[in-house]
Design a protein around this motif. Structure first.
Motif, mmCIF file in Angstrom:
data_model
loop_
_atom_site.group_PDB
_atom_site.id
_atom_site.type_symbol
_atom_site.label_atom_id
_atom_site.label_comp_id
_atom_site.label_asym_id
_atom_site.label_seq_id
_atom_site.Cartn_x
_atom_site.Cartn_y
_atom_site.Cartn_z
ATOM 1 N N ALA A 288 0.782 -40.035 21.657
ATOM 2 C CA ALA A 288 1.094 -41.137 20.754
ATOM 3 C C ALA A 288 0.293 -40.975 19.471
ATOM 4 N N ILE A 289 -0.892 -40.384 19.593
ATOM 5 C CA ILE A 289 -1.693 -40.014 18.440
ATOM 6 C C ILE A 289 -1.806 -38.504 18.395
ATOM 7 N N GLN A 290 -1.494 -37.939 17.243
ATOM 8 C CA GLN A 290 -1.637 -36.499 17.037
ATOM 9 C C GLN A 290 -2.579 -36.253 15.865
ATOM 10 N N LEU A 291 -3.451 -35.283 16.027
ATOM 11 C CA LEU A 291 -4.409 -34.908 14.987
ATOM 12 C C LEU A 291 -4.094 -33.499 14.506
ATOM 13 N N ARG A 292 -3.793 -33.372 13.203
ATOM 14 C CA ARG A 292 -3.464 -32.076 12.618
ATOM 15 C C ARG A 292 -4.165 -31.919 11.274
ATOM 16 N N PRO A 293 -5.470 -31.727 11.265
ATOM 17 C CA PRO A 293 -6.172 -31.601 9.982
ATOM 18 C C PRO A 293 -5.738 -30.398 9.157
ATOM 19 N N ALA A 294 -5.270 -29.330 9.818
ATOM 20 C CA ALA A 294 -4.849 -28.132 9.085
ATOM 21 C C ALA A 294 -3.405 -28.221 8.602
ATOM 22 N N GLN A 295 -2.599 -29.087 9.230
ATOM 23 C CA GLN A 295 -1.201 -29.276 8.844
ATOM 24 C C GLN A 295 -0.926 -30.770 8.738
ATOM 25 N N SER B 266 3.652 -43.830 2.281
ATOM 26 C CA SER B 266 2.898 -44.205 1.085
ATOM 27 C C SER B 266 2.668 -43.021 0.149
ATOM 28 N N GLY B 267 2.929 -41.801 0.664
ATOM 29 C CA GLY B 267 2.657 -40.592 -0.097
ATOM 30 C C GLY B 267 1.331 -39.957 0.251
ATOM 31 N N TRP B 268 0.522 -40.645 1.052
ATOM 32 C CA TRP B 268 -0.771 -40.099 1.470
ATOM 33 C C TRP B 268 -0.579 -38.905 2.390
ATOM 34 N N ASN B 269 -1.416 -37.886 2.214
ATOM 35 C CA ASN B 269 -1.544 -36.833 3.213
ATOM 36 C C ASN B 269 -2.481 -37.344 4.307
ATOM 37 N N SER B 270 -2.127 -37.086 5.546
ATOM 38 C CA SER B 270 -2.917 -37.621 6.644
ATOM 39 C C SER B 270 -3.056 -36.603 7.771
ATOM 40 N N PRO B 271 -4.264 -36.448 8.326
ATOM 41 C CA PRO B 271 -4.456 -35.546 9.454
ATOM 42 C C PRO B 271 -4.092 -36.193 10.782
ATOM 43 N N ILE B 272 -3.663 -37.464 10.733
ATOM 44 C CA ILE B 272 -3.371 -38.194 11.968
ATOM 45 C C ILE B 272 -2.013 -38.876 11.865
ATOM 46 N N VAL C 265 -8.992 -58.226 15.737
ATOM 47 C CA VAL C 265 -9.573 -57.580 16.912
ATOM 48 C C VAL C 265 -8.672 -56.414 17.288
ATOM 49 N N SER C 266 -9.238 -55.210 17.394
ATOM 50 C CA SER C 266 -8.464 -54.030 17.775
ATOM 51 C C SER C 266 -9.052 -53.415 19.034
ATOM 52 N N LEU C 267 -8.172 -52.950 19.919
ATOM 53 C CA LEU C 267 -8.653 -52.356 21.160
ATOM 54 C C LEU C 267 -9.417 -51.064 20.903
ATOM 55 N N SER C 268 -8.908 -50.242 19.988
ATOM 56 C CA SER C 268 -9.568 -48.966 19.710
ATOM 57 C C SER C 268 -9.506 -48.679 18.220
ATOM 58 N N ASN C 269 -10.224 -47.632 17.791
ATOM 59 C CA ASN C 269 -10.376 -47.381 16.368
ATOM 60 C C ASN C 269 -10.566 -45.883 16.106
ATOM 61 N N TYR C 270 -10.565 -45.543 14.845
ATOM 62 C CA TYR C 270 -10.599 -44.131 14.432
ATOM 63 C C TYR C 270 -11.888 -43.426 14.851
ATOM 64 N N ASP C 271 -13.033 -44.094 14.702
ATOM 65 C CA ASP C 271 -14.304 -43.477 15.095
ATOM 66 C C ASP C 271 -14.318 -43.143 16.579
ATOM 67 N N CYS C 272 -13.871 -44.097 17.389
ATOM 68 C CA CYS C 272 -13.808 -43.867 18.834
ATOM 69 C C CYS C 272 -12.837 -42.735 19.157
ATOM 70 N N LEU C 273 -11.729 -42.694 18.433
ATOM 71 C CA LEU C 273 -10.731 -41.647 18.650
ATOM 72 C C LEU C 273 -11.323 -40.260 18.417
ATOM 73 N N LEU C 274 -12.066 -40.090 17.322
ATOM 74 C CA LEU C 274 -12.645 -38.782 17.018
ATOM 75 C C LEU C 274 -13.639 -38.359 18.089
ATOM 76 N N THR C 275 -14.439 -39.304 18.554
ATOM 77 C CA THR C 275 -15.399 -39.005 19.625
ATOM 78 C C THR C 275 -14.678 -38.540 20.879
ATOM 79 N N GLU C 276 -13.609 -39.244 21.235
ATOM 80 C CA GLU C 276 -12.869 -38.906 22.448
ATOM 81 C C GLU C 276 -12.091 -37.601 22.265
ATOM 82 N N ALA C 277 -11.532 -37.386 21.090
ATOM 83 C CA ALA C 277 -10.776 -36.154 20.819
ATOM 84 C C ALA C 277 -11.674 -34.936 20.915
ATOM 85 N N LEU C 278 -12.898 -35.059 20.451
ATOM 86 C CA LEU C 278 -13.845 -33.948 20.542
ATOM 87 C C LEU C 278 -14.224 -33.696 21.995
#
Length: 218
Positions: free
Chosen positions: A25-32, A38-44, A180-193
């Protein structure tokens, strides 16, 4: 009666991040990087709708959302989902909490009754808005405006995931809405690593994106 997840926010955040990564459901692609509307480039890229296709994930998320609502907004009388991604999740959570449910369209229908709010909403009701994902918060907070115009009291908003942009924090503050959010970007990066979805060498660029997404470039 279904049991809600006890509110241990760090553990819930970790588990939700792990689930969203595992079902892609979440994909991380910093190289692609992805290109947002919105026009933003995003690694996620995040599509929490996929959680609906996985019963274990769907059940955990709906119960965690319900538990967080009971903890943070105990006076809630109605759940309002944000169309379209928040519609299904909101209905599931309202069912767990045995509460009335409605959802809000981005704009009024062009035919029929011309409704923007679908479902019965009464003036004075205490409402929690349910959204699947928070980026800048702009579209989500428009729903708050619609509900307030209908005379309800918006207690706050709950989401599955937030990117944690500073502009979102400011937007919610200006509207006087607790998020209130169940999860967040910082937590995601920690878990992805931890789960080897990313390498430690990619953390810097992933972190920089969140600081200035409008000008980020891989």
């Amino acid at each position: 009666m279904q049991t809600t997840v006890a509110v241990n926010r760090p553990e819930v955040a970790r588990q939700v991040a792990a689930y969203l990564l595992n079902i892609e459901a979440i994909q991380l692609r910093p190289a692609q990087p992805f290109k947002w509307s919105s026009g933003w480039n995003s690694p996620i890229y995040c599509d929490n709708r996929l959680a609906l296709s996985f019963p274990e994930v769907r059940t955990f998320i709906k119960n965690a959302l319900a538990g967080a609502i009971k903890s943070h907004f105990p006076a809630v009388e109605l759940i309002a989902g944000v169309a379209t991604a928040g519609i299904a999740q909101g209905a599931l959570v309202a069912d767990v909490l045995h509460l009335p449910y409605a959802y809000v369209r981005p704009e009024p229908k062009k035919h029929g009754m011309g409704n923007q709010i679908e479902g019965r909403v009464l003036a004075g009701q205490k409402v929690v808005v349910l959204e699947d994902l928070i980026s800048t918060g702009g579209s989500s907070l428009k729903v708050v405006d619609v509900l307030r115009e209908a005379g309800v009291e918006v207690l706050g908003m709950i989401s599955i995931f937030t990117y944690g942009f500073s502009i979102a924090d400011e937007n919610f503050k200006q509207k006087g809405v607790e998020l209130v959010s169940l999860s967040n970007y910082d937590c995601l990066l920690t878990e992805a690593l931890k789960l080897d979805y990313i390498e430690s060498s990619q953390l810097e660029t992933l972190s920089k994106w969140r600081e200035d997404p409008g000008s980020w470039d891989a």
